[in-house]
Design a protein around this motif. Structure first.
Motif, short mmCIF file in Angstrom:
data_model
loop_
_atom_site.label_atom_id
_atom_site.label_comp_id
_atom_site.label_asym_id
_atom_site.label_seq_id
_atom_site.Cartn_x
_atom_site.Cartn_y
_atom_site.Cartn_z
N LEU A 1 -2.62 19.94 -15.57
CA LEU A 1 -1.17 20.08 -15.59
C LEU A 1 -0.47 19.14 -14.60
CD1 LEU A 1 -0.95 23.95 -15.91
CD2 LEU A 1 -0.73 22.25 -17.71
N TYR A 2 -1.01 19.00 -13.44
CA TYR A 2 -0.48 18.07 -12.44
C TYR A 2 -1.60 17.73 -11.47
CZ TYR A 2 0.28 22.68 -10.29
OH TYR A 2 0.13 23.97 -9.85
N ARG A 3 -1.35 16.70 -10.64
CA ARG A 3 -2.42 16.22 -9.78
C ARG A 3 -2.89 17.29 -8.80
NH1 ARG A 3 -0.24 13.29 -4.97
NH2 ARG A 3 2.01 13.65 -4.88
N GLN A 4 -4.12 17.13 -8.36
CA GLN A 4 -4.78 18.14 -7.55
C GLN A 4 -4.11 18.33 -6.19
OE1 GLN A 4 -7.21 20.07 -8.49
NE2 GLN A 4 -8.65 20.54 -6.85
N LYS A 5 -3.75 17.25 -5.53
CA LYS A 5 -3.26 17.34 -4.15
C LYS A 5 -1.87 16.72 -4.00
CE LYS A 5 -7.88 17.16 -2.06
NZ LYS A 5 -7.83 18.45 -1.39
N GLY A 6 -1.23 17.13 -2.94
CA GLY A 6 0.01 16.48 -2.55
C GLY A 6 1.27 17.09 -3.12
N THR A 7 1.17 18.10 -3.99
CA THR A 7 2.39 18.69 -4.58
C THR A 7 2.88 19.90 -3.81
OG1 THR A 7 1.15 20.15 -6.05
CG2 THR A 7 1.63 17.94 -6.86
N GLY A 8 2.03 20.46 -2.95
CA GLY A 8 2.41 21.67 -2.23
C GLY A 8 2.20 22.94 -3.03
N ARG A 9 1.76 22.79 -4.25
CA ARG A 9 1.50 23.97 -5.10
C ARG A 9 0.01 24.24 -5.20
NH1 ARG A 9 4.67 22.54 -10.50
NH2 ARG A 9 3.83 20.47 -10.00
N ALA A 10 -0.31 25.44 -5.68
CA ALA A 10 -1.72 25.77 -5.90
C ALA A 10 -2.28 24.88 -7.00
CB ALA A 10 -1.88 27.23 -6.27
N ARG A 11 -3.53 24.53 -6.88
CA ARG A 11 -4.15 23.67 -7.89
C ARG A 11 -4.20 24.39 -9.24
NH1 ARG A 11 -9.97 23.66 -4.75
NH2 ARG A 11 -10.22 25.93 -4.68
N ALA A 12 -4.04 23.67 -10.32
CA ALA A 12 -4.04 24.24 -11.67
C ALA A 12 -4.86 23.35 -12.58
CB ALA A 12 -2.62 24.37 -12.20
N GLY A 13 -5.75 23.97 -13.33
CA GLY A 13 -6.64 23.19 -14.19
C GLY A 13 -6.14 23.05 -15.61
N SER A 14 -5.75 24.17 -16.25
CA SER A 14 -5.33 24.10 -17.66
C SER A 14 -4.29 25.16 -17.96
CB SER A 14 -6.52 24.26 -18.59
OG SER A 14 -7.03 25.58 -18.51
N ALA A 15 -3.57 24.98 -19.05
CA ALA A 15 -2.51 25.91 -19.44
C ALA A 15 -3.07 27.22 -19.98
CB ALA A 15 -1.62 25.25 -20.49
N SER A 16 -4.34 27.26 -20.31
CA SER A 16 -4.92 28.49 -20.88
C SER A 16 -5.45 29.44 -19.82
CB SER A 16 -6.06 28.11 -21.84
OG SER A 16 -7.09 27.45 -21.13
N SER A 17 -5.23 29.13 -18.55
CA SER A 17 -5.70 29.99 -17.47
C SER A 17 -5.08 31.38 -17.56
CB SER A 17 -5.34 29.37 -16.11
OG SER A 17 -5.58 30.29 -15.08
N PRO A 18 -5.83 32.45 -17.31
CA PRO A 18 -5.28 33.82 -17.38
C PRO A 18 -4.14 34.06 -16.40
CG PRO A 18 -7.68 33.88 -17.37
CD PRO A 18 -7.28 32.46 -17.08
N THR A 19 -4.01 33.22 -15.38
CA THR A 19 -2.94 33.43 -14.40
C THR A 19 -1.61 32.83 -14.85
OG1 THR A 19 -3.54 31.39 -13.22
CG2 THR A 19 -4.59 33.44 -12.50
N ARG A 20 -1.61 32.10 -15.96
CA ARG A 20 -0.39 31.45 -16.44
C ARG A 20 0.17 32.17 -17.67
NH1 ARG A 20 0.19 26.85 -13.67
NH2 ARG A 20 1.99 26.31 -14.95
N ARG A 21 1.47 32.11 -17.82
CA ARG A 21 2.10 32.72 -18.99
C ARG A 21 1.62 32.03 -20.26
NH1 ARG A 21 8.62 33.59 -19.98
NH2 ARG A 21 8.42 34.68 -21.97
N GLY A 22 1.21 32.83 -21.25
CA GLY A 22 0.70 32.28 -22.49
C GLY A 22 -0.77 31.93 -22.43
N GLY A 23 -1.38 32.19 -21.28
CA GLY A 23 -2.81 31.90 -21.15
C GLY A 23 -3.67 33.00 -21.75
N GLY A 24 -4.97 32.81 -21.67
CA GLY A 24 -5.89 33.80 -22.21
C GLY A 24 -5.95 35.06 -21.37
N VAL A 25 -6.54 36.11 -21.92
CA VAL A 25 -6.69 37.39 -21.21
C VAL A 25 -8.07 37.45 -20.59
CG1 VAL A 25 -6.71 39.90 -21.46
CG2 VAL A 25 -5.10 38.51 -22.79
N ALA A 26 -8.11 37.82 -19.32
CA ALA A 26 -9.40 37.92 -18.63
C ALA A 26 -10.03 39.29 -18.90
CB ALA A 26 -9.21 37.72 -17.13
#
Length: 207
Positions: free
Chosen positions: A64-89
């Protein structure tokens, strides 16, 4: 052998019949009945509940965005259970709820349930459940004569007049002898057996 009265539909005693003790006079073990009822109820569950895990969600696998330097938590993909619209864990997936019980245990439980009905004076033997016509009012009148409000009726063969007369009565269920089961025996307060059905039940449970 246990002697029991046989009635007609006017609740008049017309004869007596013998019930085999190995079917109708056995010790009742609650844990055996519980095991069989749980097995029976589980078989009715569809087991089709399901949801999409992160591997099944239709989403881009792009980071979704680069790993470092944004000040936000790292994010790998839009399907992560922690994101809206992502899969269910750890969500539900299709499964079978079947709990297997041996034929020997099922027969033993049926004998116990029948014995419990006889011991509790909740068993009626009827010579013949032939109604003159298909009429719910007439059928309810028969039940009122026996002073029952929640009953299971077991017939030897198909009885169209009885089945159609009783199908709109919510506190009554009609079964043929081959469909006799522990769950229905315990669910309904009283049991009606057609006299010809007794031989079939005894034959099935002794063999």
């Amino acid at each position: 052998m246990t002697l029991i009265d046989v009635y007609n539909l006017r609740k008049e005693k017309i004869s007596e019949t013998e019930l085999k003790d190995e079917i109708f006079s056995v010790p009742v073990k609650e844990h055996v009945l519980h095991e069989v009822v749980v097995s029976q109820v589980n078989r009715r569950r569809a087991g089709t509940a399901a949801c999409k895990s992160r591997s099944l969600v239709n989403a881009s696998t792009r980071k979704l965005y680069r790993q470092k330097g944004t000040g936000r938590a790292r994010a790998g993909s839009a399907s992560s259970p922690t994101r809206r619209g992502g899969g269910v864990a750890f969500g539900p997936q299709p499964r079978a709820y079947v709990k297997k019980v041996s034929k020997k245990v099922r027969k033993a439980a049926l004998r116990m349930a029948l014995s419990d009905k006889l011991t509790g004076s909740q068993l009626f033997i009827v010579e013949d459940f032939s109604l003159p016509e298909i009429k719910t009012k007439s059928f309810v009148g028969v039940m009122r004569r026996f002073d029952v409000t929640k009953a299971l009726i077991v017939t030897a063969d198909k009885n169209e007049k009885l089945e159609k007369s009783s199908r709109n009565v919510p506190w009554v269920k009609v079964l043929r002898s081959e469909g006799l089961n522990v769950y229905d025996l315990l669910k309904f307060d009283h049991l009606f057996l057609e006299k010809p059905a007794i031989d079939r039940i005894e034959e099935a449970l002794i063999s």
